[in-house]
Design an enzyme around this catalytic site. Structure first.
Site, PDB file in Angstrom:
ATOM      1  N   LYS A 123      -6.935   3.785   8.259  1.00 21.42           N
ATOM      2  CA  LYS A 123      -5.778   4.722   7.421  1.00 21.42           C
ATOM      3  C   LYS A 123      -6.633   5.878   7.500  1.00 21.42           C
ATOM      4  CE  LYS A 123      -3.235   1.658   4.639  1.00 21.42           C
ATOM      5  NZ  LYS A 123      -2.839   0.756   3.049  1.00 21.42           N
TER       6      LYS A 123
ATOM      7  N   SER B 271       1.056  -1.469   0.458  1.00 26.74           N
ATOM      8  CA  SER B 271      -0.046  -0.062  -0.709  1.00 26.74           C
ATOM      9  C   SER B 271       1.131   1.647   0.589  1.00 26.74           C
ATOM     10  CB  SER B 271      -0.964   0.066   1.530  1.00 26.74           C
ATOM     11  OG  SER B 271      -0.711   0.149   2.567  1.00 26.74           O
TER      12      SER B 271
END
Length: 822
Positions: free
Chosen positions: A751, A708
């Site tokens: 996140k 990611s």
């Protein structure tokens, strides 16, 4: 049927007219043809439905009702009777009343010593409320007659009436609480309509059922509905009679067994052999009081017989007794009665925990299905989330909300399979496994059992506990769970298992597949503020002996503690910091420096010292080559800095910061992509030949991996190659490819919350993660801007400043370079 208001004034059969007013067909026709006023005072009843022709007594206690009865009794004595939808409402609104009711006449008024009044009323006609005209001093409404249709006649009507009378007579004969004279009264009712009204009024059914009968206009459908209710009650009474007969037979058999045992006892006493038998007799007495499954009862009887033949001095005597006691201590047929009130359950869950909507919704769904389908198997839930978000404490709330026992045991560090399945009785000190031990502790066969830290189960030469858990957590198998100590099958299908974990990665696939995974994300600032106000501050005040009157803390002060002194997804650190503030206030109160303490933002430093955490994103991205990424960890989301620097060399690539293989591949992907598209992004080609690139991810002691950070690597490299700074208020996440695509990643909510905590203003996410954002409440996002990208080119265009710090073609040109560091 319920004849609690059915009382005979005389035993003489000629006195039926005094016991219950029996309407003739002529009188009923006269009532049916009579007109009703256009407007009537409306008297709401809590738990009674009045039918035409039926006489019932009513106690009147509410002020509005007393005023209505007084006025009506002094005039024409005609009132409207309707039933409340909620019997607990003391002050019903118009919308709380059914629209269909009964016109009634007050026959008698009796004043009671306590100030209330009792009235005897008789129903006249069924009416329909068209409009409530006034609410004070009592309800008045415009009404009209609700037309009932007689759609049966002749032989068909006679047959239907005879059938319903016969069913009612059977119910009266089987019911010990109903006088037999009631059957004679029903046979003496000649009016078909009044017969239905009288039986409906005395049905042992809910108010809703009776109201539904009142609202049926067709005689045939009303008769069919009442016949259904009577048939159901007759079936229940027949079954009860069968059970009573069976119990009587069982008692006769027990008396015979008792007589024989008493004889055996006398013989043993004469022989002097009853010393070792007393313990066995006590165990047998306990066994009689237990309702055991057939296979358990057989095994228990076998062990008791074996115990009777075994001298107390024998080595296995204690082993047999322990085994028998364990069998008797377990709840084989004892279950908690679930409280299937969905509103109450939701209220309790909300009282104990703020947020956590997914879990609460799933529990309410389970209760709703359980309410509709009584014998459903309990779900196996697994709550996955960072520490401190309330996974463990949520289990207690779930148990309280459905009125079940709660037991918990931790699986963290468990290595021995026998801890789950138990040890065989051949071993010294053998015991059942933790599952059976906790069932004994619960005392009920359907507790809420929490398996804490299921992701931290170990495995070694003693076996793999996760393999044993496969049977426990499989709804298709756990109704026959086999414990090595008991050597009996035990039904765990009614147990509501709730497992908790911080990460799914260490849970084996087959075990993970058997559980319903519910992800719990970290809390936002606003959620932490509400949790602190509603739960944490109150709890710390109680634990430290400070009252609410002595201590106040402002919302801004709590926010300052959250922002400056904690950096977590849950609220454990926040709890400790608030505890420190409360204890600091307790010192002042105990030393009599102040009677009341009010804590504001400026006072926080006095109690907690200097701030521990700072929002330093802007300061760290003031130079080219630094980009802010978003990462997921088992303890929640976090921001991640990617730093890039250039030095004279031969085009080598150096990576530091404990990067995993997948993360290293992301760096090489970004490097290769930029190298092949250097002209498009205005990158000097000398960069790849004569300069070395160093990529570092700070906090080097912590291992990092995953795809990611790909877009962040791309942004940092492009920034250092083109000498354009990455915007300081943005963060990004996404996987990259050589074709220039941005692929979706996981942990989006964690996140995004991490970005929010760090003061980020805008985040860039893969386009295919758009659905994940819709799951996040808008008030959580607040002013955080979210933009979705599909290609790597968009990342470069949107995240880098237009302004160039230094001209890269001059900076990285070999013949003009005077320094070997950039």
């Amino acid at each position: 049927m319920n004849f609690k208001d059915f009382k005979f004034i005389s035993d003489d059969l000629d006195d039926f007219e005094q016991a219950i007013p029996l309407l003739s067909e002529e009188e009923e026709k006269k009532i049916d043809e009579s007109k009703i006023p256009d407007e009537l005072p409306i008297l709401p009843l809590k738990n009674t439905v009045l039918f035409p022709g039926v006489v019932i007594p009513i106690t009147v206690g509410r002020d509005k009702s007393l005023a209505l009865v007084k006025d009506a009794y002094e005039t024409d004595k005609i009132i409207g009777i309707v039933t409340q939808k909620d019997a607990n409402s003391e002050n019903p609104k118009p919308e709380d009343l059914y629209k269909i009711g009964t016109v009634a006449q007050i026959l008698k008024l009796i004043k009671m010593p306590d100030g209330s009044k009792s009235i005897v009323i008789q129903g006249k006609n069924v009416m329909q409320i068209n409009e409530i005209t006034t609410e004070n001093p009592y309800f008045k409404a415009k009404v009209e007659k609700f037309k009932n249709v007689m759609d049966l006649d002749g032989v068909e009507l006679d047959a239907a009436i005879r059938s319903i009378k016969e069913t009612a007579a059977k119910i009266i004969n089987l019911s010990p609480n109903i006088p037999s004279e009631a059957a004679i009264a029903i046979n003496n009712i000649n009016s078909p309509t009044f017969l239905l009204n009288f039986i409906a009024s005395n049905l042992n059914n809910s108010i809703e059922d009776k109201q539904s009968v009142l609202e049926i206009p067709q005689f045939s459908k009303r008769l069919e509905k009442i016949q259904q209710f009577l048939t159901k009650e007759l079936q229940v009474l027949n079954l009860s009679e069968e059970i009573r007969s069976k119990v009587k037979t069982d008692i006769d058999q027990q008396q015979r067994d008792f007589y024989l045992r008493q004889q055996m006892k006398a013989i043993q006493e004469a022989l002097g052999e009853d010393g070792d038998q007393q313990e066995v007799q006590k165990l047998r007495a306990r066994a009689k009081d237990k309702e055991l499954p057939a296979h358990v009862s057989d095994a228990l009887e076998k062990q008791l017989n074996r115990l009777e033949r075994t001298p107390s001095s024998a080595p296995n005597y204690g082993i047999i007794i322990n085994h028998v006691e364990w069998i008797l201590d377990l709840p084989w047929s004892e279950f908690s009665k679930d409280k299937l009130d969905l509103k109450r359950a939701r209220k309790i869950l909300d009282e104990d925990h703020y947020g956590l909507e997914k879990v609460k919704k799933r529990i309410i769904e389970y209760l709703a299905v359980l309410k509709l389908k009584k014998d459903m198997k309990a779900p196996i839930l697994c709550l996955v989330g960072p520490p401190g978000v309330g996974k463990t404490s949520l289990g207690k709330s779930i148990a309280r909300s459905i009125n079940r026992e709660f037991v918990r045991f931790s699986l963290g560090g468990l290595h021995d399979e026998a801890e789950i399945r138990g040890h065989r009785r051949t071993y010294i000190g053998a015991l059942p496994g933790r599952i059976i031990q906790n069932m004994k502790k619960a005392g009920k066969g359907n507790p809420v059992m929490m398996l804490d830290e299921i992701d931290k189960v170990g495995a070694d030469y003693r076996g793999d506990p996760t393999s044993a858990l496969l049977e426990v957590l499989d709804p298709e198998q756990n109704n026959t769970f086999y414990d090595n100590y008991l050597e009996l099958e035990y039904d765990l299908s009614k147990v509501l298992f709730i497992a908790t974990a911080n990460s799914l990665e260490t849970i084996p696939g087959p075990l993970r597949d058997r559980m319903e995974i519910i992800q719990l994300s970290g809390y936002t600032l606003q959620e932490k503020l509400q949790i602190a106000k509603k739960y944490l501050v109150t709890r710390q005040l109680e634990e430290n002996g400070v009252t609410k009157q002595q201590f106040k803390i402002t919302d801004k002060a709590v926010e300052a503690v959250i922002d400056g002194y904690t950096r977590e997804s849950g609220v454990r650190s926040l709890t400790r910091e608030i505890g420190s503030v409360v204890r600091g206030a307790a010192i002042k109160i105990a030393s009599e420096e102040a009677e009341e303490i009010a804590v504001g933002v400026k006072d926080i430093e006095e109690y907690l010292g200097k701030e521990k955490f700072f929002k330093d994103v802007a300061e760290r991205t003031v130079v080219p080559g630094v980009a802010t990424g978003l990462a997921w960890t088992p303890v929640g989301g976090d921001i991640l800095f990617i730093e890039a620097s250039m030095s004279r060399g031969n085009g080598n690539l150096k990576l530091t910061g404990q990067l995993g293989d997948v993360m290293k591949e992301s760096v090489h992907l970004a490097y290769s992509y930029l190298k092949s598209n250097a002209e498009e992004y205005k990158i000097p080609t000398d960069v790849f030949k004569h300069w070395d690139l160093h990529i570092h991810v700070p906090v080097g002691a912590i291992p990092k991996d995953g795809p990611s950070a790909g877009v962040t690597m791309l942004a940092a490299m492009t920034s250092i190659f083109t000498q354009r700074k990455v915007k300081s208020t943005i963060a990004m996440t996404g996987e990259i490819t050589l074709r220039g695509l941005v692929l979706p990643v996981g942990g989006i909510k964690e996140k995004v919350l991490a970005a929010k905590r760090a003061g980020i203003k805008k985040v860039f996410l893969p386009k295919k993660n758009e659905a994940d954002i819709y799951e996040i409440e808008k008030d959580i996002l607040g002013d955080l801007e979210v933009e979705f990208v599909e290609r790597m080119q968009q990342i470069v265009e949107k995240t880098l400043d237009k302004e160039v710090v230094k001209d890269p073609f001059k900076l990285f040109k070999i013949e003009d370079t005077k320094t070997n560091q950039a």
